[in-house]
Design a protein around this motif. Structure first.
Motif, PDB file in Angstrom:
ATOM      1  N   THR A   1       0.832  -1.205   0.000  1.00  9.98           N
ATOM      2  CA  THR A   1       0.000   0.000   0.000  1.00  9.98           C
ATOM      3  C   THR A   1       0.868   1.257   0.000  1.00  9.98           C
ATOM      4  O   THR A   1       0.449   2.291  -0.536  1.00  9.98           O
ATOM      5  CB  THR A   1      -0.993   0.015   1.188  1.00  9.98           C
ATOM      6  OG1 THR A   1      -0.288  -0.087   2.414  1.00  9.98           O
ATOM      7  CG2 THR A   1      -2.002  -1.107   1.052  1.00  9.98           C
ATOM      8  N   LEU A   2       2.073   1.173   0.564  1.00 10.57           N
ATOM      9  CA  LEU A   2       3.013   2.294   0.487  1.00 10.57           C
ATOM     10  C   LEU A   2       3.417   2.542  -0.967  1.00 10.57           C
ATOM     11  O   LEU A   2       3.431   3.679  -1.430  1.00 10.57           O
ATOM     12  CB  LEU A   2       4.250   2.029   1.337  1.00 10.57           C
ATOM     13  CG  LEU A   2       5.414   3.008   1.172  1.00 10.57           C
ATOM     14  CD1 LEU A   2       5.001   4.423   1.523  1.00 10.57           C
ATOM     15  CD2 LEU A   2       6.597   2.565   2.006  1.00 10.57           C
TER      16      LEU A   2
ATOM     17  N   LEU B   1       1.746   1.836  -3.586  1.00  9.12           N
ATOM     18  CA  LEU B   1       0.584   2.443  -4.234  1.00  9.12           C
ATOM     19  C   LEU B   1       0.515   3.937  -3.913  1.00  9.12           C
ATOM     20  O   LEU B   1       0.312   4.771  -4.794  1.00  9.12           O
ATOM     21  CB  LEU B   1      -0.703   1.739  -3.796  1.00  9.12           C
ATOM     22  CG  LEU B   1      -2.004   2.327  -4.341  1.00  9.12           C
ATOM     23  CD1 LEU B   1      -2.048   2.212  -5.857  1.00  9.12           C
ATOM     24  CD2 LEU B   1      -3.193   1.633  -3.705  1.00  9.12           C
ATOM     25  N   GLY B   2       0.704   4.289  -2.640  1.00  8.25           N
ATOM     26  CA  GLY B   2       0.687   5.696  -2.232  1.00  8.25           C
ATOM     27  C   GLY B   2       1.805   6.495  -2.881  1.00  8.25           C
ATOM     28  O   GLY B   2       1.607   7.627  -3.334  1.00  8.25           O
ATOM     29  N   LEU B   3       2.998   5.906  -2.922  1.00  9.71           N
ATOM     30  CA  LEU B   3       4.127   6.580  -3.570  1.00  9.71           C
ATOM     31  C   LEU B   3       3.865   6.796  -5.053  1.00  9.71           C
ATOM     32  O   LEU B   3       4.192   7.842  -5.608  1.00  9.71           O
ATOM     33  CB  LEU B   3       5.412   5.768  -3.379  1.00  9.71           C
ATOM     34  CG  LEU B   3       5.963   5.693  -1.954  1.00  9.71           C
ATOM     35  CD1 LEU B   3       7.132   4.734  -1.895  1.00  9.71           C
ATOM     36  CD2 LEU B   3       6.355   7.068  -1.435  1.00  9.71           C
ATOM     37  N   LEU B   4       3.272   5.796  -5.689  1.00 12.39           N
ATOM     38  CA  LEU B   4       2.945   5.907  -7.110  1.00 12.39           C
ATOM     39  C   LEU B   4       1.964   7.056  -7.349  1.00 12.39           C
ATOM     40  O   LEU B   4       2.134   7.855  -8.277  1.00 12.39           O
ATOM     41  CB  LEU B   4       2.373   4.595  -7.636  1.00 12.39           C
ATOM     42  CG  LEU B   4       1.945   4.590  -9.103  1.00 12.39           C
ATOM     43  CD1 LEU B   4       3.151   4.800 -10.013  1.00 12.39           C
ATOM     44  CD2 LEU B   4       1.247   3.284  -9.442  1.00 12.39           C
ATOM     45  N   ILE B   5       0.953   7.150  -6.498  1.00 17.45           N
ATOM     46  CA  ILE B   5      -0.024   8.228  -6.632  1.00 17.45           C
ATOM     47  C   ILE B   5       0.650   9.591  -6.462  1.00 17.45           C
ATOM     48  O   ILE B   5       0.460  10.505  -7.277  1.00 17.45           O
ATOM     49  CB  ILE B   5      -1.181   8.043  -5.630  1.00 17.45           C
ATOM     50  CG1 ILE B   5      -2.023   6.830  -6.041  1.00 17.45           C
ATOM     51  CG2 ILE B   5      -2.047   9.301  -5.534  1.00 17.45           C
ATOM     52  CD1 ILE B   5      -3.027   6.378  -5.004  1.00 17.45           C
TER      53      ILE B   5
ATOM     54  N   ALA C   1      -6.027  10.688  -0.663  1.00 20.96           N
ATOM     55  CA  ALA C   1      -6.652   9.682  -1.528  1.00 20.96           C
ATOM     56  C   ALA C   1      -5.904   8.357  -1.447  1.00 20.96           C
ATOM     57  O   ALA C   1      -6.513   7.285  -1.363  1.00 20.96           O
ATOM     58  CB  ALA C   1      -6.691  10.175  -2.972  1.00 20.96           C
ATOM     59  N   SER C   2      -4.574   8.414  -1.436  1.00 23.38           N
ATOM     60  CA  SER C   2      -3.789   7.176  -1.348  1.00 23.38           C
ATOM     61  C   SER C   2      -3.999   6.485  -0.004  1.00 23.38           C
ATOM     62  O   SER C   2      -4.036   5.258   0.068  1.00 23.38           O
ATOM     63  CB  SER C   2      -2.301   7.460  -1.581  1.00 23.38           C
ATOM     64  OG  SER C   2      -1.698   8.101  -0.469  1.00 23.38           O
TER      65      SER C   2
ATOM     66  N   THR D   1      -6.292   2.097   3.114  1.00 22.27           N
ATOM     67  CA  THR D   1      -7.011   1.690   4.322  1.00 22.27           C
ATOM     68  C   THR D   1      -7.915   0.488   4.061  1.00 22.27           C
ATOM     69  O   THR D   1      -7.937  -0.468   4.849  1.00 22.27           O
ATOM     70  CB  THR D   1      -7.831   2.867   4.881  1.00 22.27           C
ATOM     71  OG1 THR D   1      -6.930   3.904   5.245  1.00 22.27           O
ATOM     72  CG2 THR D   1      -8.659   2.456   6.080  1.00 22.27           C
ATOM     73  N   VAL D   2      -8.648   0.524   2.991  1.00 23.41           N
ATOM     74  CA  VAL D   2      -9.540  -0.592   2.654  1.00 23.41           C
ATOM     75  C   VAL D   2      -8.716  -1.863   2.411  1.00 23.41           C
ATOM     76  O   VAL D   2      -9.034  -2.932   2.936  1.00 23.41           O
ATOM     77  CB  VAL D   2     -10.404  -0.252   1.421  1.00 23.41           C
ATOM     78  CG1 VAL D   2     -11.190  -1.470   0.954  1.00 23.41           C
ATOM     79  CG2 VAL D   2     -11.337   0.904   1.736  1.00 23.41           C
ATOM     80  N   ILE D   3      -7.667  -1.742   1.652  1.00 22.90           N
ATOM     81  CA  ILE D   3      -6.804  -2.894   1.366  1.00 22.90           C
ATOM     82  C   ILE D   3      -6.192  -3.443   2.650  1.00 22.90           C
ATOM     83  O   ILE D   3      -6.179  -4.657   2.881  1.00 22.90           O
ATOM     84  CB  ILE D   3      -5.699  -2.504   0.359  1.00 22.90           C
ATOM     85  CG1 ILE D   3      -6.314  -2.173  -0.999  1.00 22.90           C
ATOM     86  CG2 ILE D   3      -4.649  -3.610   0.233  1.00 22.90           C
ATOM     87  CD1 ILE D   3      -5.359  -1.511  -1.971  1.00 22.90           C
ATOM     88  N   ARG D   4      -5.708  -2.548   3.518  1.00 24.31           N
ATOM     89  CA  ARG D   4      -5.068  -2.996   4.764  1.00 24.31           C
ATOM     90  C   ARG D   4      -6.054  -3.709   5.691  1.00 24.31           C
ATOM     91  O   ARG D   4      -5.747  -4.772   6.228  1.00 24.31           O
ATOM     92  CB  ARG D   4      -4.408  -1.813   5.472  1.00 24.31           C
ATOM     93  CG  ARG D   4      -3.091  -1.414   4.844  1.00 24.31           C
ATOM     94  CD  ARG D   4      -2.348  -0.391   5.687  1.00 24.31           C
ATOM     95  NE  ARG D   4      -3.099   0.853   5.810  1.00 24.31           N
ATOM     96  CZ  ARG D   4      -3.046   1.850   4.933  1.00 24.31           C
ATOM     97  NH1 ARG D   4      -2.270   1.765   3.885  1.00 24.31           N
ATOM     98  NH2 ARG D   4      -3.752   2.949   5.130  1.00 24.31           N
ATOM     99  N   TYR D   5      -7.242  -3.143   5.902  1.00 20.10           N
ATOM    100  CA  TYR D   5      -8.199  -3.782   6.818  1.00 20.10           C
ATOM    101  C   TYR D   5      -8.510  -5.213   6.369  1.00 20.10           C
ATOM    102  O   TYR D   5      -8.457  -6.154   7.159  1.00 20.10           O
ATOM    103  CB  TYR D   5      -9.504  -2.977   6.933  1.00 20.10           C
ATOM    104  CG  TYR D   5     -10.509  -3.690   7.809  1.00 20.10           C
ATOM    105  CD1 TYR D   5     -10.351  -3.713   9.178  1.00 20.10           C
ATOM    106  CD2 TYR D   5     -11.586  -4.380   7.252  1.00 20.10           C
ATOM    107  CE1 TYR D   5     -11.247  -4.393   9.989  1.00 20.10           C
ATOM    108  CE2 TYR D   5     -12.485  -5.057   8.055  1.00 20.10           C
ATOM    109  CZ  TYR D   5     -12.319  -5.067   9.421  1.00 20.10           C
ATOM    110  OH  TYR D   5     -13.192  -5.756  10.213  1.00 20.10           O
TER     111      TYR D   5
END
Length: 174
Positions: free
Chosen positions: A96-97, A99-103, A125-126, A131-135
């Motif tokens: 998910t990091l 993904l966030g870095l990519l965004i 937004a990232s 959050t959804v993916i992590r939960y």
């Protein structure tokens, strides 16, 4: 199965889910605020690159999140060992990091946005997507449902934290 038993099982399942989601939300809110503040301080005041700011803010908030989730959000679930749990936690958070870095990267470089406000919106937004993916991932792989041997411990934990006296999810055949 009788209707009364089905209702009891449903209530038990919802009680556990509500406890998890509530605690997950509180831990998440604290880590969200921590991530936002650290990103802002690093990017705006310390002059760090936007991607580096996101990386450092996420690493700090991720470590705080692991402790909060292990000892509160998912404390009633099976203990599979800190090493195993933390490794999976890091892998999921790493994904998910990325993904966030990519965004952040796409907004900052190809879209050429330098505004702290625009980058913060991309950051938020990232975090939402992550959050959804992590939960879902924590629930499935990091802190799995208890097995039959852990059912008594979960029942005791739920009774003391929520006043519940019903059987835990693992015993209900979810």
């Amino acid at each position: 199965m009788r209707r009364g038993e089905a209702i009891k099982r449903l209530r038990s399942t919802w009680r556990v889910l509500a406890k998890e989601l509530g605690a997950f939300g509180v831990v998440g809110a604290v880590c969200f605020a921590l991530d936002i503040v650290l990103f802002q301080v690093l990017y705006t005041y310390a002059g760090a690159d936007a991607v580096l700011s996101k990386l450092l803010a996420t690493l700090v908030s991720m470590t705080v999140a692991y402790v909060g989730h292990r000892y509160w959000s998912f404390s009633h679930r099976a203990r599979t060992g800190v090493r195993r749990e933390y490794l999976l936690f890091v892998v999921i958070n790493g994904a998910t990091l990325l993904l966030g870095l990519l965004i952040i990267f796409v907004v900052r470089h190809p879209l050429q946005q330098e505004s702290a406000l625009v980058l913060q919106i991309a950051n938020i937004a990232s975090i939402g997507v992550g959050t959804v993916i992590r939960y879902l991932s924590y629930r499935r792989w990091v802190f799995p449902a208890v097995g039959p041997t852990d059912a008594a411990a979960e029942r005791t934990h739920l009774a003391t934290t929520t006043g519940a006296t019903r059987r835990p999810v693992a015993e209900t055949g979810r």
